[in-house]
Scaffold this active site. Structure first.
Site, PDB file in Angstrom:
ATOM      1  N   GLU A  36       0.850  -1.193   0.000  1.00  0.00           N
ATOM      2  CA  GLU A  36       0.000   0.000   0.000  1.00  0.00           C
ATOM      3  C   GLU A  36       0.879   1.233   0.000  1.00  0.00           C
ATOM      4  O   GLU A  36       1.793   1.327   0.809  1.00  0.00           O
ATOM      5  CB  GLU A  36      -0.849   0.015   1.280  1.00  0.00           C
ATOM      6  CG  GLU A  36      -2.312  -0.128   1.011  1.00  0.00           C
ATOM      7  CD  GLU A  36      -3.113  -0.307   2.289  1.00  0.00           C
ATOM      8  OE1 GLU A  36      -2.887   0.429   3.259  1.00  0.00           O
ATOM      9  OE2 GLU A  36      -3.974  -1.200   2.299  1.00  0.00           O
ATOM     10  N   ASP A  65      -9.943   0.650   0.891  1.00  0.00           N
ATOM     11  CA  ASP A  65      -9.041   1.226   1.883  1.00  0.00           C
ATOM     12  C   ASP A  65      -9.893   2.042   2.847  1.00  0.00           C
ATOM     13  O   ASP A  65     -10.855   2.690   2.431  1.00  0.00           O
ATOM     14  CB  ASP A  65      -7.983   2.109   1.219  1.00  0.00           C
ATOM     15  CG  ASP A  65      -6.873   2.432   2.203  1.00  0.00           C
ATOM     16  OD1 ASP A  65      -6.143   1.501   2.596  1.00  0.00           O
ATOM     17  OD2 ASP A  65      -6.748   3.600   2.620  1.00  0.00           O
ATOM     18  N   GLY A 140      -9.182  -3.277  14.910  1.00  0.00           N
ATOM     19  CA  GLY A 140      -8.652  -1.934  14.699  1.00  0.00           C
ATOM     20  C   GLY A 140      -9.193  -0.909  15.695  1.00  0.00           C
ATOM     21  O   GLY A 140      -9.092  -1.090  16.925  1.00  0.00           O
ATOM     22  N   LYS A 162     -22.911  -3.950  13.538  1.00  0.00           N
ATOM     23  CA  LYS A 162     -21.917  -3.030  12.964  1.00  0.00           C
ATOM     24  C   LYS A 162     -22.289  -2.732  11.508  1.00  0.00           C
ATOM     25  O   LYS A 162     -22.206  -1.593  11.050  1.00  0.00           O
ATOM     26  CB  LYS A 162     -20.499  -3.617  13.065  1.00  0.00           C
ATOM     27  CG  LYS A 162     -19.441  -2.699  12.449  1.00  0.00           C
ATOM     28  CD  LYS A 162     -18.010  -3.199  12.595  1.00  0.00           C
ATOM     29  CE  LYS A 162     -17.053  -2.322  11.791  1.00  0.00           C
ATOM     30  NZ  LYS A 162     -15.656  -2.766  11.805  1.00  0.00           N
ATOM     31  N   ARG A 168     -18.048   0.785   5.757  1.00  0.00           N
ATOM     32  CA  ARG A 168     -17.743  -0.262   4.759  1.00  0.00           C
ATOM     33  C   ARG A 168     -19.021  -0.673   4.022  1.00  0.00           C
ATOM     34  O   ARG A 168     -19.023  -0.809   2.799  1.00  0.00           O
ATOM     35  CB  ARG A 168     -17.123  -1.463   5.509  1.00  0.00           C
ATOM     36  CG  ARG A 168     -16.800  -2.659   4.655  1.00  0.00           C
ATOM     37  CD  ARG A 168     -15.792  -3.563   5.352  1.00  0.00           C
ATOM     38  NE  ARG A 168     -14.546  -2.857   5.590  1.00  0.00           N
ATOM     39  CZ  ARG A 168     -14.137  -2.445   6.793  1.00  0.00           C
ATOM     40  NH1 ARG A 168     -14.821  -2.737   7.881  1.00  0.00           N
ATOM     41  NH2 ARG A 168     -13.015  -1.755   6.910  1.00  0.00           N
TER      42      ARG A 168
HETATM   43  P1  ITT Z   1      -6.247  -4.622   3.548  1.00  0.00           P
HETATM   44  O1  ITT Z   1      -5.493  -5.884   3.248  1.00  0.00           O
HETATM   45  O2  ITT Z   1      -7.673  -4.677   3.031  1.00  0.00           O
HETATM   46  O3  ITT Z   1      -5.540  -3.351   3.113  1.00  0.00           O
HETATM   47  P2  ITT Z   1      -5.816  -3.554   6.241  1.00  0.00           P
HETATM   48  O4  ITT Z   1      -6.102  -4.151   7.584  1.00  0.00           O
HETATM   49  O5  ITT Z   1      -4.398  -3.199   5.883  1.00  0.00           O
HETATM   50  O6  ITT Z   1      -6.431  -4.559   5.149  1.00  0.00           O
HETATM   51  P3  ITT Z   1      -6.699  -0.724   5.857  1.00  0.00           P
HETATM   52  O7  ITT Z   1      -5.352  -0.313   5.373  1.00  0.00           O
HETATM   53  O8  ITT Z   1      -7.889  -0.340   5.038  1.00  0.00           O
HETATM   54  O9  ITT Z   1      -6.792  -2.319   6.069  1.00  0.00           O
HETATM   55  O10 ITT Z   1      -6.977  -0.224   7.323  1.00  0.00           O
HETATM   56  C1  ITT Z   1      -6.364   0.907   7.879  1.00  0.00           C
HETATM   57  C2  ITT Z   1      -6.401   0.794   9.381  1.00  0.00           C
HETATM   58  O11 ITT Z   1      -7.722   1.082   9.824  1.00  0.00           O
HETATM   59  C3  ITT Z   1      -6.043  -0.599   9.917  1.00  0.00           C
HETATM   60  O12 ITT Z   1      -5.242  -0.424  11.061  1.00  0.00           O
HETATM   61  C4  ITT Z   1      -7.371  -1.211  10.301  1.00  0.00           C
HETATM   62  O13 ITT Z   1      -7.256  -2.048  11.437  1.00  0.00           O
HETATM   63  C5  ITT Z   1      -8.233   0.023  10.608  1.00  0.00           C
HETATM   64  N1  ITT Z   1      -9.627  -0.222  10.196  1.00  0.00           N
HETATM   65  C6  ITT Z   1     -10.058  -0.416   8.926  1.00  0.00           C
HETATM   66  N2  ITT Z   1     -11.394  -0.631   8.914  1.00  0.00           N
HETATM   67  C7  ITT Z   1     -11.810  -0.577  10.201  1.00  0.00           C
HETATM   68  C8  ITT Z   1     -13.043  -0.749  10.852  1.00  0.00           C
HETATM   69  O14 ITT Z   1     -14.153  -1.072  10.192  1.00  0.00           O
HETATM   70  N3  ITT Z   1     -13.085  -0.638  12.189  1.00  0.00           N
HETATM   71  C9  ITT Z   1     -11.981  -0.338  12.891  1.00  0.00           C
HETATM   72  N4  ITT Z   1     -10.771  -0.169  12.367  1.00  0.00           N
HETATM   73  C10 ITT Z   1     -10.671  -0.299  11.032  1.00  0.00           C
END
Ligand code: ITT
Length: 184
Positions: A36, A65, A140, A162, A168
């Site tokens: 990324e 993302d 997260g 949720k 999402r």
């Molecule tokens: P991908 O493989 O899909 O990229 P990722 O976990 O790296 O998965 P992102 O870069 O989109 O996903 O996420 C950015 C941050 O935001 C990451 O630390 C996630 O844990 C957090 N995050 C994403 N969606 C969330 C949600 O619905 N609730 C809480 N935290 C979230």
């Protein structure tokens, strides 16, 4: 309908596939950790990932993302959400917010890659940052985020609960509406 979703994140996959299953649709999981880029917006990071994956994953497919934007921190961590989650984490965010406004929003940008090119769909969830971490579900930032019309944090909710609020699923609904329209 069967949609191909590229993500390394099992929680994202479970949320999306639960919503699709309720509507009689299926989700195929391409479990893949891809590179990324770091950039200024969630849109541009999502777009760069779509371009990077083109030719590596059979089309059509989608990815997304997500970023957490905190108003009193001028949108931080936003596009730096992954880095911030894996460094200072939820307790670090709570420390940053002492004496500060707690309004925040999640933003998810789905990028759909098909013969028509790359199309994007954005979903937002408004809410606030809790005073302390609450709940053990989700992932997260879920334990510190309370949606505007809720008294529970996202981590105190089941996946279905949720999904009734989520950034999402708001993005997914726009994406599905677009697919249904283009199939008519
Ligand atoms: P991908 O493989 O899909 O990229 P990722 O976990 O790296 O998965 P992102 O870069 O989109 O996903 O996420 C950015 C941050 O935001 C990451 O630390 C996630 O844990 C957090 N995050 C994403 N969606 C969330 C949600 O619905 N609730 C809480 N935290 C979230």
């Amino acid at each position: 309908m069967r949609l191909r979703f590229v993500t390394s994140n099992e929680h994202k996959f479970r949320e999306i596939s639960a919503f699709l299953a309720m509507h009689g649709d299926e989700c195929e999981w391409v479990r893949m950790k891809y590179e990324e880029i770091q950039d200024d917006t969630t849109e541009s990071i999502s777009l760069a990932s779509a371009r990077f994956l083109r030719g590596k994953v059979p089309e059509p497919f989608f990815l997304e993302d997500t970023g957490l934007y905190i108003d009193s921190l001028k949108g931080f961590p936003g596009p730096y959400s992954s880095y911030v989650q894996s460094t200072i984490g939820n307790s670090g965010i709570l420390s940053l917010l002492k004496e500060k406004g707690r309004e925040a929003s999640f933003r998810t940008v789905i990028s759909y890659v098909s013969g028509d090119g790359i199309e994007q769909f954005t979903g937002i969830l408004k809410g606030s940052i809790a005073q302390e971490e609450r709940g053990a579900s989700g992932f997260g930032f879920d334990p510190i985020f309370i949606p505007r019309d809720s008294s529970k944090s996202l981590a105190e909710m089941s996946i279905d609960e949720k999904n009734q609020h989520s950034h999402r699923i708001n993005a997914l609904k726009l994406f599905i509406a677009h697919l249904e329209k283009s199939q008519q």
